[in-house]
Motif scaffolding. Structure first.
Motif, PDB file in Angstrom:
ATOM      1  N   PHE A  87       0.847  -1.085   0.013  1.00  0.00           N
ATOM      2  CA  PHE A  87       0.002   0.028  -0.002  1.00  0.00           C
ATOM      3  C   PHE A  87       0.949   1.402   0.038  1.00  0.00           C
ATOM      4  CE2 PHE A  87       0.481  -0.902   4.486  1.00  0.00           C
ATOM      5  CZ  PHE A  87       0.924   0.261   4.920  1.00  0.00           C
ATOM      6  N   VAL A  99      -5.190   5.319   2.877  1.00  0.00           N
ATOM      7  CA  VAL A  99      -5.520   4.032   2.923  1.00  0.00           C
ATOM      8  C   VAL A  99      -6.385   3.850   4.497  1.00  0.00           C
ATOM      9  CG1 VAL A  99      -4.023   2.514   1.847  1.00  0.00           C
ATOM     10  CG2 VAL A  99      -3.501   3.113   4.175  1.00  0.00           C
ATOM     11  N   ALA A 116      -5.282  -2.208   5.611  1.00  0.00           N
ATOM     12  CA  ALA A 116      -4.316  -2.212   4.793  1.00  0.00           C
ATOM     13  C   ALA A 116      -2.863  -2.796   5.617  1.00  0.00           C
ATOM     14  CB  ALA A 116      -3.617  -0.880   4.153  1.00  0.00           C
TER      15      ALA A 116
END
Length: 419
Positions: A134, A140, A145
């Motif tokens: 990520f 995110v 994540a």
């Protein structure tokens, strides 16, 4: 008006509000507060009365005396549960000696120094892999994540669960860790819990069956293979252990990583101290995260006879619910307990449980995961910051883990570093 810990909405409040409520109970009532909850499981059809333990000394004393305060009568849940259900979801944390010692011994024996070192080494590689996934995105959900997949991938790899089954394990653990949050369990909590448990057991049993014929260098092989005269886990025991590992072995790190983001956001001066000396501060910072977050909300113990503790007498069968977060904010043992201090020493927290036979078997691994996760986050994503407030689990009652289910973050995108 004092805090009502039996009200599910109490456990949906921000962490500090919950800690303030427990501190109020401690200041008003001392070590013990009698409370009564409805049997939300529907298995008993009656209310359950227990003693909420909110002081450090009494939590430690009860933890140290397993013969007087046993774990085999509903240790994980406040309501009594059938023995089969207890062992299904709790494995040996819901057992007393000698069976507890026998089960824990099998697992301890399987963790040879070489295997443990291999697992600890894998933590660094898996963390790099997860952040690589990520780091180019710039924004995110930290839970989705990082916090959730990272510790669970460590466990799956350790047990030899194929990566192709990771989502199956991930979804099942979300149900069990969700505290009854309708987003994860729907309307029928009991059916969802048992369904998720059966999914994990079925998956592990498939792996175990293969390892009995084709052993590999993983923990499942070690648990089903034995030298002459050594015990091994039965199929049912192995399945229950995997539920415990996938849930309890995951929740401390998962919840602590997310809460650490909140603590560092709210205490930027502590973040600067840590970021300026990552190697030197990480050991104490990890302990402070576990103390401050206290990811495991409670464990229950039950009096096996008439007992005296904390200057009071209690009848046999009294349920004691040990609130670890309250103990970890007890001002008699922690100076300025509501201050997050990444250099706090000493820090005799009970975030991994009180001393005694049920002290967390995976504490060393959890510490390593937290240290690696935040060392990499602070160095690889140095400007990582919250992009919004955390979203807490909507627990249906007093949750075993009072976690964060979403936490938006942003950072300057960087390139992956893994091979």
């Amino acid at each position: 008006m004092t805090a009502d810990i039996t009200d599910p909405t109490f456990w949906r409040h921000p962490l500090q509000d919950r800690m303030d409520g427990l501190a109020e109970l401690r200041a008003t009532n001392g070590p013990f507060t009698e409370a009564t909850i409805e049997d939300v499981t529907g298995l008993l059809g009656e209310d359950i009365t227990f003693q909420a333990v909110t002081t450090y000394d009494e939590i430690v004393e009860i933890s140290r005396k397993p013969k007087l305060f046993c774990s085999g009568r509903g240790a994980v849940s406040i309501p009594d549960m059938p023995t089969e259900a207890l062992e299904f979801f709790g494995s040996f944390i819901n057992m007393d000696d000698p069976r507890h010692a026998q089960q824990r011994g099998i697992v301890s024996r399987a963790f040879t120094p070489r295997r443990l070192e291999k697992v600890l080494d894998s933590v660094e590689h898996i963390c790099t892999e997860v952040i690589d996934g990520f780091c180019e995105r710039g924004e995110v959900d930290l839970v989705e994540a990082m916090s959730a997949p990272f510790p669970l991938l460590v466990i799956c790899d350790m047990m030899g669960i194929p990566r192709s089954e990771f989502k199956t394990v991930f979804d099942a653990t979300n149900v069990i860790l969700g505290g009854g949050d309708p987003e994860f369990v729907g309307e029928d909590i009991i059916a969802a819990l048992f369904g998720a448990g059966q999914t994990l057991v079925g998956l592990l049993n498939e792996v175990a069956e293969d390892r009995r014929k084709n052993p590999k260098d993983d923990l499942t092989s070690a648990l089903v293979q034995a030298e002459v005269g050594e015990d091994v886990m039965t199929e049912a025991e192995l399945g229950s252990f995997f539920i415990l590992l996938a849930v309890a072995g995951n929740d401390t790190t998962r919840t602590a990583i997310s809460y650490a983001m909140q603590f560092l956001t709210e205490n930027p001066e502590q973040r600067r101290i840590w970021q300026d000396d990552i190697e030197g501060v990480t050991p104490t910072a990890v302990e402070e995260i576990v103390r401050f977050a206290s990811p495991v909300t409670f464990m229950r113990r039950t009096a096996t006879e008439h007992v005296e503790v904390g200057g009071r007498e209690f009848d046999e069968g009294t349920k004691f619910v040990l609130f670890y977060g309250a103990g970890n904010r007890d001002p008699r043992h922690f100076a300025d307990p509501d201050r997050f201090d990444v250099r706090r020493e000493p820090n005799p927290h009970i975030g991994f449980g009180g001393p005694g036979p049920h002290f967390c078997l995976g504490a060393h691994l959890a510490r390593r995961e937290l240290a690696v996760a935040w060392r990499q986050l602070l160095t690889r994503l140095p400007d990582l910051e919250a992009a919004g407030p955390p979203v807490y689990l909507e627990a249906a009652g007093i949750p075993l883990v009072g976690g964060i289910k979403r936490y938006p973050v942003r950072f300057s995108p960087t390139a992956p570093v893994g091979s």
